[in-house]
Design a protein around this motif. Structure first.
Motif: not given
Length: 101
Positions: A23-27, A64-65, A72-74
């Motif tokens: 996920m990204c920040g907003i997600e 990913q950027t 990010y992923r765990i």
């Protein structure tokens, strides 16, 4: 948990957000608000501080950027920390239930 004592509520839900998807920040923010029915709200300062800390501790990794958007992923270590905290919280609830009878 070997590297830290206890996760805050915000930390717990941010790690939870990664259990099934990157996920990204907003997600992440939307997941936490939806999961907690608005009880936990993450401001950008809190969220990005936690993400930086989690990266430093190798609990998550950037995948990913795209411009300013980062996903990010765990990591396996992050899953272990989450499971340890879940076990701790379950024990707390059981203790509380035993005492409230």
């Amino acid at each position: 948990m070997k590297d830290r004592s206890v996760l805050t509520e915000s930390m717990f839900y941010v790690l939870m957000s990664f259990l099934h998807n990157e996920m990204c920040g907003i997600e992440i923010t939307e997941f936490v608000e939806r999961k907690t029915h608005g009880r936990v709200r993450l401001g950008p300062g809190t969220l990005y501080t936690l993400l930086g800390k989690f990266q430093d501790e190798h609990l998550i990794e950037e995948t990913q950027t795209d411009g300013r958007k980062r996903s990010y992923r765990i990591t396996e270590k992050g899953r272990e920390v989450f499971r340890d905290e879940l076990t701790r919280l379950k024990a707390c609830v059981l203790d509380g239930e035993e005492e409230s009878v």
